[in-house]
Write an enzyme that holds these catalytic residues in place. Structure first.
Site, PDB file in Angstrom:
ATOM      1  N   THR A 187       0.833  -1.211   0.000  1.00  0.00           N
ATOM      2  CA  THR A 187       0.000   0.000   0.000  1.00  0.00           C
ATOM      3  C   THR A 187       0.867   1.261   0.000  1.00  0.00           C
ATOM      4  O   THR A 187       2.081   1.200   0.237  1.00  0.00           O
ATOM      5  CB  THR A 187      -0.912   0.046   1.250  1.00  0.00           C
ATOM      6  OG1 THR A 187      -0.071   0.195   2.397  1.00  0.00           O
ATOM      7  CG2 THR A 187      -1.754  -1.189   1.387  1.00  0.00           C
ATOM      8  N   CYS A 188       0.207   2.380  -0.180  1.00  0.00           N
ATOM      9  CA  CYS A 188       0.928   3.653  -0.219  1.00  0.00           C
ATOM     10  C   CYS A 188       1.171   4.233   1.169  1.00  0.00           C
ATOM     11  O   CYS A 188       1.602   5.380   1.287  1.00  0.00           O
ATOM     12  CB  CYS A 188       0.170   4.651  -1.075  1.00  0.00           C
ATOM     13  SG  CYS A 188       0.457   4.341  -2.800  1.00  0.00           S
ATOM     14  N   ASP A 189       0.860   3.495   2.197  1.00  0.00           N
ATOM     15  CA  ASP A 189       1.061   3.998   3.559  1.00  0.00           C
ATOM     16  C   ASP A 189       2.421   3.561   4.082  1.00  0.00           C
ATOM     17  O   ASP A 189       2.771   2.377   3.999  1.00  0.00           O
ATOM     18  CB  ASP A 189      -0.053   3.439   4.461  1.00  0.00           C
ATOM     19  CG  ASP A 189      -0.006   4.057   5.841  1.00  0.00           C
ATOM     20  OD1 ASP A 189       0.950   4.799   6.141  1.00  0.00           O
ATOM     21  OD2 ASP A 189      -0.925   3.784   6.622  1.00  0.00           O
TER      22      ASP A 189
END
Ligand SMILES: Cc1ncc(COP(=O)(O)O)c(C=O)c1O
Length: 366
Positions: free
Chosen positions: A317-319
């Site tokens: 994910t982009c986190d």
């Protein structure tokens, strides 16, 4: 354990990441625990993994089921599992969920505080309850005693209050905490139960059910006491003190954890401040959710050889929170390499999200 060669054929056929479910392993785990606790009826805690094929495996060994929501009941309905095989153990319940469970035919519920009593009064002729006590276990990775359970010293009061309202209290339940490796915690809890059974009898409230909860551990990255040894400690106590009582348990992890293996692929690689980062196609928001909610650590297997170097394993994910292993020693990996993670069947897919709209990891039965 699955070979890398076989894992690659699965990935080619079904894509990556992939969870492999062994129904035979589910059945084996159920029967191992049953052999270790012969006098105890085992209610599989659906919350640990509600996959329908896994539940079917429990059904095929004539297992019982521990439920905590209407959603779980809906899945059991699909499998035509009779309500007589189920208990509803969430101490805090929505009225709709109580009604849904009762309409299905579930009879046994759990309470741990007086505010739950008014919710049950209208249904009292159709249900029995157990009173859950809290067993503090700060050394346990998942100590459930803060959120749930009456203090043992307050249990009699609660029993009397429910009894006075005409609710049938059948006994006591507890949960020593999940992945509890100290068998003597069960004895500590059973000592409280023994006292409460006696105190209730003095009030002419007679119990016939004891629920020893879940918590039976599995070996992830550390060795633990063999399950037959831990259970022999429990059995000895039960034989001496609870002969005339039906004893039940709610194992989740012990049944589901070893039944699933995750195969994930390296989809990205970078070098930051001299350290390799590998980005997998599964992460903390998906199958590795247990690293967050279950305080769990999982073994990594690679077929790569070479000098192990400190690296970081991150999710897709982009986190930036989505880092699975912050500092782990592995030989250098490349994009396209696969990694195998055994014992990924409990509190993994069960609590996965679809953050970034990433598809849930596919589960196939092998
Ligand atoms: C009420 C209840 N029963 C059973 C379980 C299953 O516990 P375990 O997976 O540790 O066996 C849990 C886990 O949280 C629970 O809350």
């Amino acid at each position: 354990m699955i070979s890398f060669k076989k894992a690659k054929t699965y990935i080619e056929k079904f894509g990556s990441p992939l969870l492999l479910l062994s129904k035979d392993q589910v059945k084996e785990n159920y029967s191992v625990l049953k052999k270790c606790l012969p006098s105890v009826d085992l209610y599989y805690a659906v919350k640990s993994n509600p996959n329908i094929e896994l539940l079917r495996a429990v059904k095929e060994v004539d297992g019982f089921f521990d439920l905590a929501s209407a959603g779980e009941i809906k899945i059991l309905k699909e499998l035509n599992i009779p309500a007589s095989k189920c208990i509803y153990t969430h101490p805090i319940k929505k009225r709709e969920d109580i009604k849904y469970a009762l309409d299905y035919g579930v009879k046994l519920f759990i309470i741990d505080n007086e505010y739950e009593i008014p919710k049950l009064i209208e249904f009292k002729k159709d249900l029995d309850v157990l009173v859950r006590i809290s067993i503090s276990n700060p050394d346990c990775p998942v100590d459930l005693s803060l959120k749930f359970g009456a203090e043992p010293k307050d249990a009699l009061d609660l029993i009397k209050k429910a009894h006075k309202e005409g609710i049938s209290v059948k006994g006591i339940s507890f949960h020593v905490g999940s992945q509890n490796v100290n068998a003597y915690k069960y004895i500590e809890a059973l000592e409280f139960c023994k006292d409460i059974f006696k105190l209730a009898a003095l009030e002419e409230i007679y119990f016939d059910t004891l629920d020893i909860g879940g918590g039976f551990p599995v070996s992830y990255t550390k060795n633990i006491m063999p399950i037959d040894y831990s259970c022999s400690i429990i059995n000895n106590y039960l034989e001496k003190n609870f002969q005339n009582c039906r004893v039940i348990a709610e194992p989740g992890r012990f049944i589901s954890a070893t039944s699933m293996t995750l195969i994930a692929s390296v989809v990205g690689k970078s070098k930051r401040k001299g350290i390799y980062w590998y980005y997998l196609d599964d992460g903390l928001y998906s199958t590795f959710t247990g690293k967050v909610f279950d305080a769990c650590d999982y073994k990594i297997l690679t077929e790569k050889s070479g000098e192990p170097k400190a690296c970081v394993i991150a999710g897709p994910t982009c986190d930036s929170f989505d880092i699975i292993y912050k500092n782990i020693l592995l030989p250098e990996l490349d994009i396209g390499d696969i990694l195998i993670f055994p014992n990924m069947g409990s509190y993994t897919n069960a609590s996965a999200t679809n953050f970034n709209c990433i598809e849930p990891t596919k589960i196939i039965v092998v």
